[in-house]
Design a protein around this motif. Structure first.
Motif, mmCIF file in Angstrom:
data_model
loop_
_atom_site.group_PDB
_atom_site.id
_atom_site.type_symbol
_atom_site.label_atom_id
_atom_site.label_comp_id
_atom_site.label_asym_id
_atom_site.label_seq_id
_atom_site.Cartn_x
_atom_site.Cartn_y
_atom_site.Cartn_z
ATOM 1 N N LYS A 9 0.848 -1.189 0.000
ATOM 2 C CA LYS A 9 0.000 0.000 0.000
ATOM 3 C C LYS A 9 0.882 1.237 0.000
ATOM 4 C CE LYS A 9 -3.833 0.531 2.398
ATOM 5 N NZ LYS A 9 -4.708 0.588 3.559
ATOM 6 N N PRO A 10 0.492 2.245 -0.780
ATOM 7 C CA PRO A 10 1.280 3.479 -0.739
ATOM 8 C C PRO A 10 1.223 4.096 0.649
ATOM 9 C CG PRO A 10 -0.628 3.693 -2.206
ATOM 10 C CD PRO A 10 -0.642 2.315 -1.648
ATOM 11 N N LYS A 11 2.326 4.670 1.061
ATOM 12 C CA LYS A 11 2.366 5.330 2.356
ATOM 13 C C LYS A 11 1.611 6.645 2.278
ATOM 14 C CE LYS A 11 6.870 3.440 3.476
ATOM 15 N NZ LYS A 11 8.276 3.747 3.676
ATOM 16 N N ALA A 12 0.907 6.961 3.346
ATOM 17 C CA ALA A 12 0.168 8.219 3.404
ATOM 18 C C ALA A 12 1.131 9.383 3.193
ATOM 19 C CB ALA A 12 -0.547 8.353 4.747
ATOM 20 N N ASN A 13 0.714 10.335 2.401
ATOM 21 C CA ASN A 13 1.471 11.554 2.107
ATOM 22 C C ASN A 13 2.759 11.314 1.325
ATOM 23 O OD1 ASN A 13 -0.449 13.182 3.380
ATOM 24 N ND2 ASN A 13 0.482 12.789 5.362
ATOM 25 N N LEU A 16 3.440 10.446 -5.399
ATOM 26 C CA LEU A 16 3.670 9.622 -6.574
ATOM 27 C C LEU A 16 4.501 10.465 -7.531
ATOM 28 C CD1 LEU A 16 3.143 7.113 -8.318
ATOM 29 C CD2 LEU A 16 1.076 8.261 -9.132
ATOM 30 N N LYS A 17 5.735 10.070 -7.746
ATOM 31 C CA LYS A 17 6.648 10.838 -8.595
ATOM 32 C C LYS A 17 6.471 10.393 -10.040
ATOM 33 C CE LYS A 17 11.331 12.587 -8.745
ATOM 34 N NZ LYS A 17 10.921 13.963 -8.763
ATOM 35 N N LEU A 18 6.066 11.332 -10.885
ATOM 36 C CA LEU A 18 5.856 11.049 -12.295
ATOM 37 C C LEU A 18 7.182 11.109 -13.040
ATOM 38 C CD1 LEU A 18 2.690 13.248 -12.865
ATOM 39 C CD2 LEU A 18 2.788 10.802 -12.318
ATOM 40 N N ILE A 44 -4.077 11.830 -2.026
ATOM 41 C CA ILE A 44 -3.148 11.505 -3.103
ATOM 42 C C ILE A 44 -2.332 12.747 -3.424
ATOM 43 C CG2 ILE A 44 -2.934 10.757 -5.504
ATOM 44 C CD1 ILE A 44 -5.717 9.382 -5.100
ATOM 45 N N LEU A 45 -1.023 12.601 -3.387
ATOM 46 C CA LEU A 45 -0.093 13.682 -3.676
ATOM 47 C C LEU A 45 0.725 13.272 -4.899
ATOM 48 C CD1 LEU A 45 0.992 16.419 -2.690
ATOM 49 C CD2 LEU A 45 2.602 15.146 -1.248
ATOM 50 N N ILE A 46 0.764 14.142 -5.911
ATOM 51 C CA ILE A 46 1.449 13.816 -7.166
ATOM 52 C C ILE A 46 2.554 14.824 -7.418
ATOM 53 C CG2 ILE A 46 1.166 13.473 -9.649
ATOM 54 C CD1 ILE A 46 -1.829 12.953 -9.074
ATOM 55 N N ASP A 47 3.742 14.304 -7.696
ATOM 56 C CA ASP A 47 4.899 15.136 -8.022
ATOM 57 C C ASP A 47 5.097 15.119 -9.534
ATOM 58 O OD1 ASP A 47 7.364 16.307 -8.462
ATOM 59 O OD2 ASP A 47 8.379 15.237 -6.854
ATOM 60 N N VAL A 76 -6.842 15.164 -3.644
ATOM 61 C CA VAL A 76 -5.766 14.994 -4.617
ATOM 62 C C VAL A 76 -5.077 16.336 -4.755
ATOM 63 C CG1 VAL A 76 -5.127 14.318 -6.960
ATOM 64 C CG2 VAL A 76 -7.142 13.305 -5.897
ATOM 65 N N ALA A 77 -3.750 16.334 -4.738
ATOM 66 C CA ALA A 77 -3.005 17.589 -4.852
ATOM 67 C C ALA A 77 -1.690 17.349 -5.574
ATOM 68 C CB ALA A 77 -2.733 18.165 -3.460
ATOM 69 N N TRP A 78 -1.147 18.420 -6.099
ATOM 70 C CA TRP A 78 0.160 18.403 -6.743
ATOM 71 C C TRP A 78 1.224 18.804 -5.738
ATOM 72 C CZ3 TRP A 78 0.387 16.308 -11.398
ATOM 73 C CH2 TRP A 78 -0.737 16.353 -12.228
ATOM 74 N N ARG A 79 2.335 18.115 -5.728
ATOM 75 C CA ARG A 79 3.501 18.550 -4.949
ATOM 76 C C ARG A 79 4.277 19.575 -5.763
ATOM 77 N NH1 ARG A 79 7.363 14.532 -2.022
ATOM 78 N NH2 ARG A 79 5.925 14.980 -0.335
ATOM 79 N N GLY A 80 4.272 19.423 -7.071
ATOM 80 C CA GLY A 80 4.938 20.334 -7.981
ATOM 81 C C GLY A 80 4.525 19.981 -9.396
#
Length: 109
Positions: A9-13, A16-18, A44-47, A76-80
């Motif tokens: 399972k993905p860790k909270a926070n 996910l590095k694209l 969900i945090l997406i880089d 859902v949010a973007w890290r960058g």
């Protein structure tokens, strides 16, 4: 007897590095990764800082993610966000659907 491998399972926070290329060739794998995070019910945090090339198919996947997450009350949010990702989303008109409407401040965050 075959052993079934289970994915961790993905860790909270954990973002996910694209990768640098998000083409239709990478869409299925990205879909699986996003679905696992969505099913976990955690934010969900997406880089997207490394993205240099993105296809419409992947942008459509992000729109679907944002809509499904909203329906399930999952943040859902973007890290960058890279300039290439932001421009592509704006060009096809999906930036506001994936929370990139104020993306100038998100670039290389």
């Amino acid at each position: 007897m075959k052993q079934r491998r289970t994915k961790a399972k993905p860790k909270a926070n954990e973002a996910l590095k694209l990768g640098s290329r998000l083409t239709i060739a990478e869409a299925a794998e990205l879909h699986r990764a996003l679905l696992a995070r969505l099913m976990a019910g955690e934010p969900i945090l997406i880089d997207g800082t490394e993205v240099r090339e993105v296809d419409t198919s992947v942008l459509q996947l992000f729109v679907s993610l944002w809509r499904t997450a909203a329906a399930r009350d999952v943040a859902v949010a973007w890290r960058g966000v890279s300039e290439a990702l932001r421009k592509s989303a704006e060009l096809i008109g999906v930036a506001r659907h994936i929370d990139l409407k104020d993306s100038a401040q998100l670039a290389h965050a």
